[in-house]
Each structure stands twice: as C-alpha cells, then as structure tokens.
Enzyme design. Structure first.
Site, mmCIF file in Angstrom:
data_model
loop_
_atom_site.group_PDB
_atom_site.id
_atom_site.type_symbol
_atom_site.label_atom_id
_atom_site.label_comp_id
_atom_site.label_asym_id
_atom_site.label_seq_id
_atom_site.Cartn_x
_atom_site.Cartn_y
_atom_site.Cartn_z
ATOM 1 N N HIS A 1 29.545 52.903 37.909
ATOM 2 C CA HIS A 1 30.078 51.623 38.401
ATOM 3 C C HIS A 1 31.003 51.836 39.615
ATOM 4 O O HIS A 1 32.195 51.510 39.558
ATOM 5 C CB HIS A 1 30.819 50.885 37.270
ATOM 6 C CG HIS A 1 30.876 49.393 37.483
ATOM 7 N ND1 HIS A 1 30.873 48.491 36.450
ATOM 8 C CD2 HIS A 1 30.943 48.644 38.616
ATOM 9 C CE1 HIS A 1 30.937 47.253 36.922
ATOM 10 N NE2 HIS A 1 30.982 47.324 38.247
ATOM 11 N N ARG B 1 25.612 43.674 36.478
ATOM 12 C CA ARG B 1 26.247 43.909 35.186
ATOM 13 C C ARG B 1 25.202 44.440 34.206
ATOM 14 O O ARG B 1 24.067 43.953 34.164
ATOM 15 C CB ARG B 1 26.846 42.617 34.619
ATOM 16 C CG ARG B 1 28.129 42.144 35.295
ATOM 17 C CD ARG B 1 29.306 43.068 35.032
ATOM 18 N NE ARG B 1 30.556 42.601 35.628
ATOM 19 C CZ ARG B 1 31.013 42.949 36.844
ATOM 20 N NH1 ARG B 1 30.320 43.788 37.595
ATOM 21 N NH2 ARG B 1 32.160 42.475 37.293
ATOM 22 N N GLU C 1 29.954 50.077 28.977
ATOM 23 C CA GLU C 1 30.482 51.047 29.941
ATOM 24 C C GLU C 1 31.760 51.637 29.370
ATOM 25 O O GLU C 1 32.630 50.869 28.966
ATOM 26 C CB GLU C 1 30.791 50.360 31.270
ATOM 27 C CG GLU C 1 29.526 49.984 32.020
ATOM 28 C CD GLU C 1 29.793 49.337 33.373
ATOM 29 O OE1 GLU C 1 30.952 49.339 33.822
ATOM 30 O OE2 GLU C 1 28.846 48.832 33.972
HETATM 31 C C1 GLV Z 1 32.601 45.016 40.249
HETATM 32 O O1 GLV Z 1 31.692 45.143 39.500
HETATM 33 C C2 GLV Z 1 33.150 43.747 40.593
HETATM 34 O O2 GLV Z 1 32.787 42.742 39.950
HETATM 35 O O3 GLV Z 1 33.979 43.700 41.496
#
Ligand code: GLV
Length: 330
Positions: A287, A239, A268
């Site tokens: 991501h 994160r 983000e």
């Molecule tokens: C992606 O970042 C998730 O937490 O699945």
C-alpha cells in the site's frame, strides 16, 4: 485562550505536523503500529480534533468516547475507515486529502501493470536467486501493452490519470465502468462507458479505481474473474475489500487470468500465509501508491488544514461531509 486538544495517530511529514503542534495542544502516537481501538478511544476522550490514518477505525464507539470532537482529518483520500454517517449525525466534520496523490497513484497502477504484464518481479527474483543460466527464447514471456484495451473501473481523478497514461503512452483503447459518466475522459481519451460485464470481457488490462462502499465491496469475485480474458492483467491500487481475495487466488492459480498487480489487500497487512504473496504471477506492494515526497507532503498540508479549520469552526479545505455545516459541533 486554551489551545485545542488534538490527537494525531502517527507521525506524518513535518510540513503538516509542525503546524498542528504549533497551533494545538497536540499528542502524537509514537508507535510504528496504529493505536489499538481502546487506546484510540482513551486518547480521543478530551479531543476536539483527531488526525487519523486509513488504518484507524473511526466508528460509533470511538465517536461516543469523544464527546467534544469537532473534526476527524483523515490522512488519506479514501475514508472507508470512517463511519461518515455516524460522524455527520453527531455534527462532526470529516476531511480527506484528494488531488495531491492522484499522479503518484496513477504511476503506481502503471508500475504494477508493467511489473505483472512483463513478469518483472518474478524474473528479477530468478536472477537474484542465481538461476539465470542463459538467454531463454521461451523464458518469461509476458503481455504486450501497445494498442491493447484497458478497462478502468471507477473513472474518477486517479482512474482518469491512469487512463491518460495508457492512452497517450501506449495508444490503448480505453473502456470504463462507473456509476456516472466522465465526459472529460470521453472527450480527451476517447473513453467509452460500458457495462461491467463488457469491460471484463473486452479488456486486456483491468485497473480498479473505485471507492470501497457497500455497493462496491467484493465487486471482483469468481464470476467477475471468470469473465476476464485468460491473458488479462488485473491491477488494484484502490482497496482490497473490492475483491474477494480467495477468488483472485483461484483465478491466478488456475489461469483464469494471466497476472495481478496489487497495492492493496484485504486485510492489510495480509496474513503471513496469504497465497497471493507466494504466487509467481502476482506482485504485491504494501500500500505505497501515495508514497512520494510531494504526495505525502501535500497530504500532510491538507490534513493539517482540515484539522485546524475543523477545530476553529471554519470550512474544511477538503470536506467529505459539508452537509454537516449547519449543525456542526462548535
Ligand atoms: C490511500 O490509500 C489513500 O486513500 O489515500
């Protein structure tokens, strides 16, 4: 009997969505972008179930607006977008999607490590721009991987899979830092649990696999980057909030570390003028660590199971707050 009313905040793979639409009176947000908070509150008003993404904030205001809500099924393994304590207080179950994305995320961390260590994006951009004039003995020199030391911050499922690749493919020494020991990593990968400072000082590659919570937020700040090797590569597939982003920018600009590979940022998406997007020694992906066919289908299946069992008052397949069971809303 009336079918349970649920709201799904984005189209997800059909393997999960079809089951939800068959069993429920389901509405799916059609937009490419997340529903704004007011729209989400409005949509959740009469719902017994919500299927959310990591971009949807599930806070007290949303939960207050949804008095019939029994379950929030998050289409992600991370659930820092959800105020779990507030949900639990109200008797609402929370589900997530672990395991099915472990290998894909470990692969992404490795891809970013390789890309940053070997300057792949920077050199490919150079070629694409027509700047490749000749073979350069001193051009695009990167870092070796074989036999180096990798530091894994957060030795959970994904951290372990990432460390296993580093150990088995590149014979790296594995250090890790976590709030709890991981005996399997110690037995199978000869991994050593060390302090955060020792990990930073000793590692050639540092990969972040920790949860984002109040105790880990901003754990990578200027002081942390200053303790790393000048040749180190930093990887974050966890994160963005684990990192003080402007400190990472300074570390990369001023050469405190060699490079970074990021699948996550804070916020983000990053602002259009975010310096990380322009630095030659930083690779930023939007991501996508779990973006493989099997991971996303697996996530859709688990998220559908969690939603359907949640509205039916049954145990969730992947239950973040099982302690809510004795007083869950039925
Ligand atoms: C992606 O970042 C998730 O937490 O699945």
């Amino acid at each position: 009997m009336a079918r349970p009313r649920v709201f799904v905040t984005r189209r997800i793979p059909q393997v999960g969505l079809a089951r939800i639409c068959e069993a429920c009176d389901a509405e799916v947000w059609p937009g490419e972008l997340p529903p704004p908070p007011e729209a989400l509150r409005e949509k959740a008003r009469d719902c017994e179930g919500l299927l959310t993404l990591l971009t949807d904030r599930v806070d007290a205001a949303l939960l207050d607006a949804a008095p019939r809500l029994k379950v929030v099924s998050n289409f992600a393994v991370g659930y820092n977008n959800i105020d779990v304590a507030e949900a639990t207080r109200r008797g609402i179950c929370i589900g997530n999607t672990p395991d099915v994305l472990t290998e894909a995320t470990a692969d992404m961390a490795l891809a970013l490590l390789l890309a940053a260590a070997r300057r792949i994006v920077e050199s490919a951009d150079h070629a694409r721009a027509g700047l490749w004039k000749t073979w350069q003995p001193l051009g695009f020199i990167g870092q070796d991987l074989c036999g180096k030391t990798v530091g894994v911050v957060g030795m959970g499922r994904i951290g372990f899979s990432f460390a296993r690749r580093c150990r088995r493919a590149w014979e790296m020494r594995v250090l890790y830092h976590d709030v709890r020991p991981n005996p399997r990593a110690e037995a199978e990968l000869d991994a050593s649990l060390v302090s955060f400072d020792e990990l930073l000082a000793e590692s050639d590659f540092v990969s972040l696999h920790a949860d984002l919570n109040p105790g880990t937020r901003h754990m990578f700040d200027a002081a942390a980057f200053r303790k790393m090797k000048r040749t180190a590569v930093f990887v974050n597939t966890a994160r963005g909030g684990l990192v003080v982003q402007q400190d990472l920018v300074q570390a990369l600009r001023e050469g405190w570390i060699f490079a970074a590979g990021l699948d996550v940022t804070d916020p983000e998406p990053p602002a259009a003028d975010e310096p990380l997007l322009r630095l030659a020694n930083c690779v930023v992906a939007p991501h996508i660590a779990s973006a493989t066919v099997s991971s996303r289908n697996g996530m859709a299946e688990i998220a559908a199971d969690n939603l359907l069992t949640g509205v039916a008052g049954k145990p969730l397949r992947a239950w973040v707050n099982p302690e809510v069971a004795p007083r869950r809303r039925l």
